[in-house]
Design a protein around this motif. Sequence first.
Motif, PDB file in Angstrom:
ATOM      1  N   LEU A 136       0.549  -1.078  -0.039  1.00 52.74           N
ATOM      2  CA  LEU A 136      -0.137  -0.012  -0.090  1.00 52.74           C
ATOM      3  C   LEU A 136       0.772   1.201   0.171  1.00 52.74           C
ATOM      4  O   LEU A 136       0.316   2.320  -0.339  1.00 52.74           O
ATOM      5  CB  LEU A 136      -0.958   0.028   1.210  1.00 52.74           C
ATOM      6  N   ALA A 137       2.006   1.020   0.451  1.00 55.87           N
ATOM      7  CA  ALA A 137       3.019   2.289   0.301  1.00 55.87           C
ATOM      8  C   ALA A 137       3.769   2.635  -1.051  1.00 55.87           C
ATOM      9  O   ALA A 137       4.505   3.436  -1.131  1.00 55.87           O
ATOM     10  CB  ALA A 137       4.110   2.200   1.623  1.00 55.87           C
ATOM     11  N   LYS A 138       3.381   1.529  -1.985  1.00 56.94           N
ATOM     12  CA  LYS A 138       4.107   1.807  -3.183  1.00 56.94           C
ATOM     13  C   LYS A 138       3.710   2.976  -4.019  1.00 56.94           C
ATOM     14  O   LYS A 138       2.392   3.292  -3.861  1.00 56.94           O
ATOM     15  CB  LYS A 138       3.937   0.530  -4.070  1.00 56.94           C
ATOM     16  N   PRO A 139       4.304   3.683  -5.071  1.00 55.68           N
ATOM     17  CA  PRO A 139       3.887   4.697  -5.700  1.00 55.68           C
ATOM     18  C   PRO A 139       2.818   4.118  -6.726  1.00 55.68           C
ATOM     19  O   PRO A 139       2.952   3.168  -6.924  1.00 55.68           O
ATOM     20  CB  PRO A 139       5.100   5.011  -6.331  1.00 55.68           C
ATOM     21  N   ALA A 160      -2.932  -1.154  12.455  1.00 56.90           N
ATOM     22  CA  ALA A 160      -2.501  -2.388  11.493  1.00 56.90           C
ATOM     23  C   ALA A 160      -1.251  -2.098  10.629  1.00 56.90           C
ATOM     24  O   ALA A 160      -0.380  -2.945  10.577  1.00 56.90           O
ATOM     25  CB  ALA A 160      -3.672  -2.864  10.745  1.00 56.90           C
ATOM     26  N   TYR A 161      -1.266  -0.780  10.181  1.00 61.04           N
ATOM     27  CA  TYR A 161      -0.127  -0.468   9.352  1.00 61.04           C
ATOM     28  C   TYR A 161       1.145  -0.472  10.281  1.00 61.04           C
ATOM     29  O   TYR A 161       2.505  -1.064   9.839  1.00 61.04           O
ATOM     30  CB  TYR A 161      -0.209   0.870   8.643  1.00 61.04           C
ATOM     31  N   ARG A 177       7.282   3.631  11.649  1.00 54.79           N
ATOM     32  CA  ARG A 177       6.990   4.966  10.958  1.00 54.79           C
ATOM     33  C   ARG A 177       6.953   5.220   9.588  1.00 54.79           C
ATOM     34  O   ARG A 177       6.107   5.899   9.223  1.00 54.79           O
ATOM     35  CB  ARG A 177       7.799   6.003  11.882  1.00 54.79           C
ATOM     36  N   GLU A 178       8.078   4.889   8.951  1.00 55.24           N
ATOM     37  CA  GLU A 178       8.345   4.927   7.477  1.00 55.24           C
ATOM     38  C   GLU A 178       7.040   4.363   6.840  1.00 55.24           C
ATOM     39  O   GLU A 178       6.694   4.796   5.787  1.00 55.24           O
ATOM     40  CB  GLU A 178       9.540   4.479   7.193  1.00 55.24           C
ATOM     41  N   LEU A 179       6.757   3.173   7.139  1.00 53.81           N
ATOM     42  CA  LEU A 179       5.673   2.397   6.300  1.00 53.81           C
ATOM     43  C   LEU A 179       4.493   2.964   6.797  1.00 53.81           C
ATOM     44  O   LEU A 179       3.560   3.381   5.564  1.00 53.81           O
ATOM     45  CB  LEU A 179       5.632   1.026   7.081  1.00 53.81           C
ATOM     46  N   LEU A 180       4.105   3.573   7.894  1.00 56.07           N
ATOM     47  CA  LEU A 180       2.867   4.184   8.136  1.00 56.07           C
ATOM     48  C   LEU A 180       2.775   5.260   7.123  1.00 56.07           C
ATOM     49  O   LEU A 180       1.663   5.917   6.766  1.00 56.07           O
ATOM     50  CB  LEU A 180       2.810   4.505   9.638  1.00 56.07           C
ATOM     51  N   LYS A 181       3.828   6.246   7.369  1.00 58.48           N
ATOM     52  CA  LYS A 181       3.695   7.585   6.615  1.00 58.48           C
ATOM     53  C   LYS A 181       3.997   7.271   5.134  1.00 58.48           C
ATOM     54  O   LYS A 181       2.660   7.920   4.143  1.00 58.48           O
ATOM     55  CB  LYS A 181       5.124   8.374   6.729  1.00 58.48           C
ATOM     56  N   GLY A 182       4.372   6.181   4.392  1.00 56.47           N
ATOM     57  CA  GLY A 182       4.049   5.861   3.138  1.00 56.47           C
ATOM     58  C   GLY A 182       2.571   5.488   2.701  1.00 56.47           C
ATOM     59  O   GLY A 182       2.193   5.823   1.682  1.00 56.47           O
ATOM     60  N   ILE A 183       2.022   4.717   3.615  1.00 55.76           N
ATOM     61  CA  ILE A 183       0.711   4.273   3.279  1.00 55.76           C
ATOM     62  C   ILE A 183      -0.299   5.532   3.506  1.00 55.76           C
ATOM     63  O   ILE A 183      -1.378   5.774   2.487  1.00 55.76           O
ATOM     64  CB  ILE A 183       0.305   3.144   4.162  1.00 55.76           C
ATOM     65  N   LEU A 184      -0.276   6.271   4.587  1.00 64.25           N
ATOM     66  CA  LEU A 184      -0.917   7.556   4.455  1.00 64.25           C
ATOM     67  C   LEU A 184      -1.057   8.427   3.497  1.00 64.25           C
ATOM     68  O   LEU A 184      -1.776   9.173   3.009  1.00 64.25           O
ATOM     69  CB  LEU A 184      -0.612   8.322   5.946  1.00 64.25           C
ATOM     70  N   ALA A 185       0.463   8.380   2.879  1.00 64.32           N
ATOM     71  CA  ALA A 185       0.793   9.424   1.716  1.00 64.32           C
ATOM     72  C   ALA A 185      -0.165   9.202   0.664  1.00 64.32           C
ATOM     73  O   ALA A 185      -0.548   9.761  -0.355  1.00 64.32           O
ATOM     74  CB  ALA A 185       2.106   9.573   1.518  1.00 64.32           C
ATOM     75  N   ASN A 186      -0.565   7.797   0.573  1.00 62.86           N
ATOM     76  CA  ASN A 186      -1.416   7.090  -0.516  1.00 62.86           C
ATOM     77  C   ASN A 186      -2.809   7.118  -0.397  1.00 62.86           C
ATOM     78  O   ASN A 186      -3.562   6.778  -1.532  1.00 62.86           O
ATOM     79  CB  ASN A 186      -0.872   5.732  -0.986  1.00 62.86           C
ATOM     80  N   VAL A 187      -3.360   7.801   0.719  1.00 63.90           N
ATOM     81  CA  VAL A 187      -4.846   7.556   0.938  1.00 63.90           C
ATOM     82  C   VAL A 187      -5.315   8.988   0.392  1.00 63.90           C
ATOM     83  O   VAL A 187      -4.761  10.036   0.342  1.00 63.90           O
ATOM     84  CB  VAL A 187      -5.020   7.837   2.448  1.00 63.90           C
ATOM     85  N   VAL A 188      -6.254   8.742  -0.573  1.00 62.02           N
ATOM     86  CA  VAL A 188      -6.896   9.835  -1.537  1.00 62.02           C
ATOM     87  C   VAL A 188      -8.343  10.203  -0.686  1.00 62.02           C
ATOM     88  O   VAL A 188      -8.715  11.419  -1.132  1.00 62.02           O
ATOM     89  CB  VAL A 188      -7.053   9.152  -3.096  1.00 62.02           C
TER      90      VAL A 188
END
Length: 333
Positions: A136-139, A160-161, A177-188
Motif C-alpha cells: 500500500l506504500a508503493k507509488p 495495523a499498518y 513510522r516510515e511504512l505508516l507514513k508511506g501508506i498515509l501518503a497514498n490515501v486519497v
Amino acid sequence: MKRSLILGLTALLGLASPAAHAAQEILNASYDVSRELFIDVNKGFVPYWKQKSGEDVTVKQTHQGSSKQALAIREGLRADVVTFNQVNDVQILADSKLVAKDWVGKFPHNSSPFYSVHSILVRKGNPKAIKDWSDLAKPGVTIVQVNPKTGGNGRYAVLAYYAAGLEASGGDTAKARELLKGILANVVVFESGGRAATSTFTEREIGDVLVTFESETSAFAASGKFEVITPSVSILSEFPVAVVDKVAKKKGTEAVSKAYLDYLYTPEAQEIVARNFYRPRNEEVAKRYADKFAPVKVLEVDSTFGGWAKATTDFFDNGALVDTLLKEIAAAR
C-alpha cells in the motif's frame, strides 16, 4: 344492569393487569457498518425473547461511527444498548456514568461477543498486485479508508499498518513510522465512516484499495466484482457491548437490554455473526466456519501498543503521530 356493570369492570381490570404485557422497545446504537448484522440478529432475538419471557419486543437500530454514537448518547440519545467497535467509545459512556464502571466484566470475552481484523478490498483481478500492507506504500497505489481522527475503523487501520512495520523490521519503530507514513501518503479519501468509505470505493469507483473490517470486505467481495486480500498480520478488532444503564433503568428495559446482549453469545447468534463474516467466539461455530476466514497473525492493542488509552495519546490525539505524519506529507507535496 348491575351484573353487566360488574362484568364490564372485571374486563377493564383484566386489561390493566400485569399479565397483559405491553410490547417493549429498545434502541441499539451501533457502529457504521453493522446494519446488516443486527438486522439478522434482531430477527433471531425477537422470537428468542418471546419464548424466554412471553413478551414482545421491538429492536430499533441507529448507525454511525461509534465515537459519534458515544457523543450522541452523552448528549441525550436514548439508546438502551451499545454495540461499538472500540473500547474507548464505551469508556466515554462509563466515564459519564451512563454505563457501569465495570462494564468490561459484565459479559464474556471482555464484553466483546465477536471480533474481526482489518483487511484489504481490491478490484477484480487485483490490478495493482496487492499482497500485503507494505504494497500500500508503493507509488501509484490509491487508498480509501476511514479517517483515524474520527472513527475506530480508521484507527484500527493505522495501528495495523504500524504493527506490520514492527513485525517486518523486528520491532524497529523508525521503519514502522516510515511504512505508516508511506501508506498515509497514498490515501486519497479519508471518509467519516465505514459505510461511506465502502460506497466511495465500490459505487464512486475511487481508489485502488479499500481498507476496512474483514466483515465488510468479505461481504462486498461476494458480489464477484472485488477480491479480498488478507494481510499477513493485523490488529484484533474487538466489538464491545454494554447496557446503557442510566437509560434502560428510566425506560424499564434493563432485563430485555441485558438479554439482548446475552443473546449475542448464544450458538444461534454466533451462527448469525459468522454468516455476516465476523469471527465468532464460540469454538464449535468457529470450527464450522473456519474455511470462511483466512489465517492471519492477530496482534492485540494492549500487548502491542500498551492499550487504547496509550495508543490514542501516541497516535490519534491532536499533535500526535498521525497529525505529525500528515503535516509532513502535506509539506512534501
